[in-house]
Motif scaffolding. Structure first.
Motif, mmCIF file in Angstrom:
data_model
loop_
_atom_site.group_PDB
_atom_site.id
_atom_site.type_symbol
_atom_site.label_atom_id
_atom_site.label_comp_id
_atom_site.label_asym_id
_atom_site.label_seq_id
_atom_site.Cartn_x
_atom_site.Cartn_y
_atom_site.Cartn_z
ATOM 1 N N PRO A 193 -8.702 -3.631 -0.660
ATOM 2 C CA PRO A 193 -7.418 -3.968 -0.024
ATOM 3 C C PRO A 193 -6.804 -2.826 0.788
ATOM 4 O O PRO A 193 -5.754 -3.011 1.403
ATOM 5 C CB PRO A 193 -6.526 -4.334 -1.216
ATOM 6 C CG PRO A 193 -7.106 -3.565 -2.357
ATOM 7 C CD PRO A 193 -8.578 -3.453 -2.112
ATOM 8 N N ASN A 194 -7.442 -1.662 0.788
ATOM 9 C CA ASN A 194 -6.849 -0.495 1.450
ATOM 10 C C ASN A 194 -7.311 -0.327 2.893
ATOM 11 O O ASN A 194 -7.764 0.748 3.300
ATOM 12 C CB ASN A 194 -7.155 0.774 0.648
ATOM 13 C CG ASN A 194 -6.498 0.738 -0.722
ATOM 14 O OD1 ASN A 194 -5.300 0.463 -0.822
ATOM 15 N ND2 ASN A 194 -7.273 0.968 -1.769
ATOM 16 N N TYR A 195 -7.213 -1.407 3.667
ATOM 17 C CA TYR A 195 -7.570 -1.367 5.082
ATOM 18 C C TYR A 195 -6.428 -1.884 5.945
ATOM 19 O O TYR A 195 -5.653 -2.748 5.532
ATOM 20 C CB TYR A 195 -8.808 -2.236 5.349
ATOM 21 C CG TYR A 195 -10.137 -1.572 5.072
ATOM 22 C CD1 TYR A 195 -10.701 -0.685 5.981
ATOM 23 C CD2 TYR A 195 -10.852 -1.842 3.908
ATOM 24 C CE1 TYR A 195 -11.925 -0.079 5.741
ATOM 25 C CE2 TYR A 195 -12.081 -1.241 3.651
ATOM 26 C CZ TYR A 195 -12.614 -0.356 4.572
ATOM 27 O OH TYR A 195 -13.828 0.240 4.335
ATOM 28 N N GLU A 196 -6.345 -1.360 7.151
ATOM 29 C CA GLU A 196 -5.515 -1.931 8.218
ATOM 30 C C GLU A 196 -6.466 -2.485 9.265
ATOM 31 O O GLU A 196 -7.616 -2.024 9.357
ATOM 32 C CB GLU A 196 -4.613 -0.862 8.832
ATOM 33 C CG GLU A 196 -3.589 -0.310 7.865
ATOM 34 C CD GLU A 196 -2.773 0.829 8.448
ATOM 35 O OE1 GLU A 196 -1.677 1.064 7.928
ATOM 36 O OE2 GLU A 196 -3.257 1.471 9.407
ATOM 37 N N TYR A 197 -6.004 -3.429 10.079
ATOM 38 C CA TYR A 197 -6.914 -4.141 10.986
ATOM 39 C C TYR A 197 -6.414 -4.136 12.429
ATOM 40 O O TYR A 197 -5.221 -4.242 12.690
ATOM 41 C CB TYR A 197 -7.090 -5.594 10.521
ATOM 42 C CG TYR A 197 -7.672 -5.701 9.127
ATOM 43 C CD1 TYR A 197 -9.044 -5.726 8.921
ATOM 44 C CD2 TYR A 197 -6.844 -5.744 8.003
ATOM 45 C CE1 TYR A 197 -9.587 -5.803 7.647
ATOM 46 C CE2 TYR A 197 -7.373 -5.816 6.723
ATOM 47 C CZ TYR A 197 -8.741 -5.846 6.551
ATOM 48 O OH TYR A 197 -9.263 -5.909 5.288
ATOM 49 N N LYS A 198 -7.378 -4.014 13.337
ATOM 50 C CA LYS A 198 -7.096 -4.170 14.768
ATOM 51 C C LYS A 198 -8.184 -5.051 15.361
ATOM 52 O O LYS A 198 -9.360 -4.942 14.976
ATOM 53 C CB LYS A 198 -7.133 -2.820 15.501
ATOM 54 C CG LYS A 198 -5.981 -1.885 15.190
ATOM 55 C CD LYS A 198 -6.089 -0.618 16.063
ATOM 56 C CE LYS A 198 -5.061 0.409 15.648
ATOM 57 N NZ LYS A 198 -4.217 0.868 16.729
ATOM 58 N N LEU A 199 -7.803 -5.895 16.322
ATOM 59 C CA LEU A 199 -8.777 -6.706 17.067
ATOM 60 C C LEU A 199 -8.826 -6.205 18.502
ATOM 61 O O LEU A 199 -7.779 -6.002 19.128
ATOM 62 C CB LEU A 199 -8.347 -8.180 17.086
ATOM 63 C CG LEU A 199 -8.813 -9.116 15.977
ATOM 64 C CD1 LEU A 199 -8.236 -10.504 16.226
ATOM 65 C CD2 LEU A 199 -10.337 -9.198 15.878
ATOM 66 N N HIS A 200 -10.022 -6.019 19.012
ATOM 67 C CA HIS A 200 -10.194 -5.671 20.422
ATOM 68 C C HIS A 200 -11.115 -6.695 21.071
ATOM 69 O O HIS A 200 -12.134 -7.082 20.481
ATOM 70 C CB HIS A 200 -10.851 -4.299 20.572
ATOM 71 C CG HIS A 200 -9.908 -3.145 20.506
ATOM 72 N ND1 HIS A 200 -9.406 -2.510 21.617
ATOM 73 C CD2 HIS A 200 -9.370 -2.495 19.443
ATOM 74 C CE1 HIS A 200 -8.614 -1.518 21.243
ATOM 75 N NE2 HIS A 200 -8.578 -1.485 19.924
ATOM 76 N N TYR A 212 -11.729 -4.177 13.888
ATOM 77 C CA TYR A 212 -11.794 -2.820 13.347
ATOM 78 C C TYR A 212 -10.999 -2.784 12.038
ATOM 79 O O TYR A 212 -9.808 -3.122 12.029
ATOM 80 C CB TYR A 212 -11.198 -1.818 14.333
ATOM 81 C CG TYR A 212 -12.004 -1.671 15.607
ATOM 82 C CD1 TYR A 212 -13.022 -0.729 15.706
ATOM 83 C CD2 TYR A 212 -11.752 -2.488 16.700
ATOM 84 C CE1 TYR A 212 -13.769 -0.600 16.883
ATOM 85 C CE2 TYR A 212 -12.495 -2.372 17.869
ATOM 86 C CZ TYR A 212 -13.501 -1.431 17.958
ATOM 87 O OH TYR A 212 -14.245 -1.322 19.113
ATOM 88 N N ALA A 213 -11.656 -2.443 10.951
ATOM 89 C CA ALA A 213 -11.002 -2.260 9.659
ATOM 90 C C ALA A 213 -10.906 -0.754 9.423
ATOM 91 O O ALA A 213 -11.930 -0.070 9.302
ATOM 92 C CB ALA A 213 -11.791 -2.946 8.552
ATOM 93 N N ILE A 214 -9.656 -0.270 9.400
ATOM 94 C CA ILE A 214 -9.410 1.175 9.330
ATOM 95 C C ILE A 214 -8.900 1.528 7.938
ATOM 96 O O ILE A 214 -7.877 0.982 7.503
ATOM 97 C CB ILE A 214 -8.370 1.599 10.388
ATOM 98 C CG1 ILE A 214 -8.781 1.081 11.773
ATOM 99 C CG2 ILE A 214 -8.177 3.095 10.419
ATOM 100 C CD1 ILE A 214 -7.790 0.148 12.399
ATOM 101 N N PRO A 215 -9.600 2.395 7.218
ATOM 102 C CA PRO A 215 -9.130 2.746 5.868
ATOM 103 C C PRO A 215 -7.769 3.432 5.929
ATOM 104 O O PRO A 215 -7.547 4.300 6.774
ATOM 105 C CB PRO A 215 -10.224 3.697 5.336
ATOM 106 C CG PRO A 215 -10.971 4.166 6.538
ATOM 107 C CD PRO A 215 -10.840 3.103 7.579
ATOM 108 N N LYS A 216 -6.867 3.033 5.033
ATOM 109 C CA LYS A 216 -5.505 3.592 5.017
ATOM 110 C C LYS A 216 -5.530 5.004 4.443
ATOM 111 O O LYS A 216 -6.319 5.302 3.546
ATOM 112 C CB LYS A 216 -4.587 2.713 4.155
ATOM 113 C CG LYS A 216 -4.329 1.338 4.746
ATOM 114 C CD LYS A 216 -3.471 0.517 3.783
ATOM 115 C CE LYS A 216 -3.333 -0.911 4.251
ATOM 116 N NZ LYS A 216 -2.655 -1.778 3.274
#
Length: 216
Positions: A193-200, A212-216
């Motif tokens: 659950p420790n991810y933030e997300y961006k779509l490109h 893109y799943a970026i670890p917090k």
């Protein structure tokens, strides 16, 4: 309905897998240990070598998985050309899946695809697939890219332990199936659950959409 400029998803014209914000992340202070699933002919490998050098980010190791024998031959050539730049590449002539097995593979030009069955047809060949959790054991992984023609959920399942315990940055293609746009993020979230997300959107007409799943 016919295509319309109203609904057109614009190409963001940023380098696929390496948008500017990603290169600035503190994750890379000790360099990048990269797993490339669906390496094709080494286009991501060549891009990584160039972009990371320009950004002054060290590319420590690159593990490349490509099941199509024709593509693998060209991938091998690309990797050999990069040896002089000090790029350490490990090449694996197999696909990535949720387990270690043999699957039927349809090689359709650049878009090879695995079928979830062992049935073989005139156009198909049987090729090995692996689970990353069974392959990259004890290797330090901090960046995983997947572009594997719709098999991304299967491959993520096979990398569950790496995602759970190592929290690598994930760059996953989500345009092969409409539901992947939300299902893949949900799947990653269920593992860690420790991810933030961006779509490109890196391509035209909604192609090359990368989560893109970026670890917090």
């Amino acid at each position: 309905s016919s295509p319309s400029s109203e609904s057109y998803v614009e190409n963001d014209w940023q380098i696929q897998y390496f948008p500017p914000w990603l290169l600035k992340l503190p994750l890379w202070k000790n360099g990048i240990n990269f797993i490339d699933c669906g390496s094709y002919i080494g286009d991501t490998l060549a891009s990584a070598a160039q972009v990371l050098k320009e950004a002054d980010v060290q590319l420590n190791t690159m593990q490349c998985f490509e099941p199509d024998p024709k593509n693998f031959h060209l991938l091998n050539k690309t990797a050999k050309e990069l040896v002089s730049q000090g790029i350490n590449t490990y090449l694996f002539p197999c696909g990535v899946w949720e387990e270690n097995t043999i699957l039927s593979f349809s090689a359709d030009l650049s878009q090879g695809k695995f079928a979830d069955s062992q049935q073989i047809t005139d156009n198909n060949q049987l090729l090995p697939v692996i689970a990353l959790d069974d392959t990259s054991i004890a290797s330090s992984v901090n960046f995983i890219k997947m572009d594997i023609e719709g098999a991304e959920p299967n491959a993520l399942k096979g990398a569950k332990e790496i995602i759970k315990h190592q929290s690598p940055l994930l760059a996953i293609s989500v345009y092969h199936e409409p539901a992947h746009l939300w299902q893949i993020a949900q799947q990653i979230e269920s593992y860690n659950p420790n991810y933030e997300y961006k779509l490109h959107c890196h391509g035209d007409f909604g192609l090359e959409i990368i989560l893109y799943a970026i670890p917090k």
